[in-house]
Design an enzyme around this catalytic site. Sequence first.
Site, PDB file in Angstrom:
ATOM      1  N   GLU A 178       0.802  -1.223   0.000  1.00 25.83           N
ATOM      2  CA  GLU A 178       0.000   0.000   0.000  1.00 25.83           C
ATOM      3  C   GLU A 178       0.832   1.270   0.000  1.00 25.83           C
ATOM      4  O   GLU A 178       0.344   2.327  -0.409  1.00 25.83           O
ATOM      5  CB  GLU A 178      -0.934   0.052   1.214  1.00 25.83           C
ATOM      6  CG  GLU A 178      -2.004  -1.013   1.248  1.00 25.83           C
ATOM      7  CD  GLU A 178      -1.643  -2.110   2.229  1.00 25.83           C
ATOM      8  OE1 GLU A 178      -2.415  -2.331   3.170  1.00 25.83           O
ATOM      9  OE2 GLU A 178      -0.579  -2.745   2.052  1.00 25.83           O
ATOM     10  N   ASN A 179       2.071   1.205   0.495  1.00 24.96           N
ATOM     11  CA  ASN A 179       2.869   2.425   0.542  1.00 24.96           C
ATOM     12  C   ASN A 179       3.441   2.811  -0.819  1.00 24.96           C
ATOM     13  O   ASN A 179       4.091   3.846  -0.941  1.00 24.96           O
ATOM     14  CB  ASN A 179       3.987   2.316   1.583  1.00 24.96           C
ATOM     15  CG  ASN A 179       4.929   1.168   1.305  1.00 24.96           C
ATOM     16  OD1 ASN A 179       4.488   0.072   0.951  1.00 24.96           O
ATOM     17  ND2 ASN A 179       6.220   1.388   1.472  1.00 24.96           N
TER      18      ASN A 179
END
Length: 223
Positions: free
Chosen positions: A49-50
């Site tokens: 997700e980052n």
Amino acid sequence: MTAKLSNAQIAWRAAQDIADGAYVNLGIGFPEMVAQFCPAGREAVFHSENGVLGFGAAPPAGQEDWDLINAGKKAVTLKPGASFFDHADSFAMVRGGHLDIAILGAFQVAENGDLANWSTGPQGVPGVGGAMDLVHGAKRIAVVTEHATKDGRPKLVDRCSMPLTGLACVTRVYTSLAVIDIEDGRFVLREKLPSVSLEDLQSLTGAKLHRDGPVADLIVPEL
């Protein structure tokens, strides 16, 4: 009953079901171990997700580049063709249905597929985080977990009592004792440890286990 799989063995079993070429998100913590056990000759493209797509295994100790981390803030390596992007693009991939599977941890899984994997209790986390997006954006949701809590309470239940991450989203659960599918609002037992009886397994499960044909032995390597 003391026989059960280690976290590494649960992660190994889950990795065997990842299809070649699949786009995969792994939840923070225990699910991250799945990336270590993809079968030889099979490629999975891991998403974080980052803002990383195509990361590889953790680097050797002392060789970490702390500009290269996953969503759990753990150092990773990059595979050829890996790419970076911002949070907005990362969650657009999730919400747009571009991930084939997300493998998450759990506090509780209900027989209808409801998932509770966050808590604001004494040892909880500040909020549900990206899991809420993953359970609705990924095409398939699998869970890796212990079959029961340390004090013997079932983690597979008839109805979740903890805050929900998603409704009717989980399709398969890999536990320390069994592999269980969720079909038509039921737990369907697919595999179990040969050393564990059906009666003992049922006693550690908070909802009825159903069988749809033979139950295979859950066989994993020593890790």
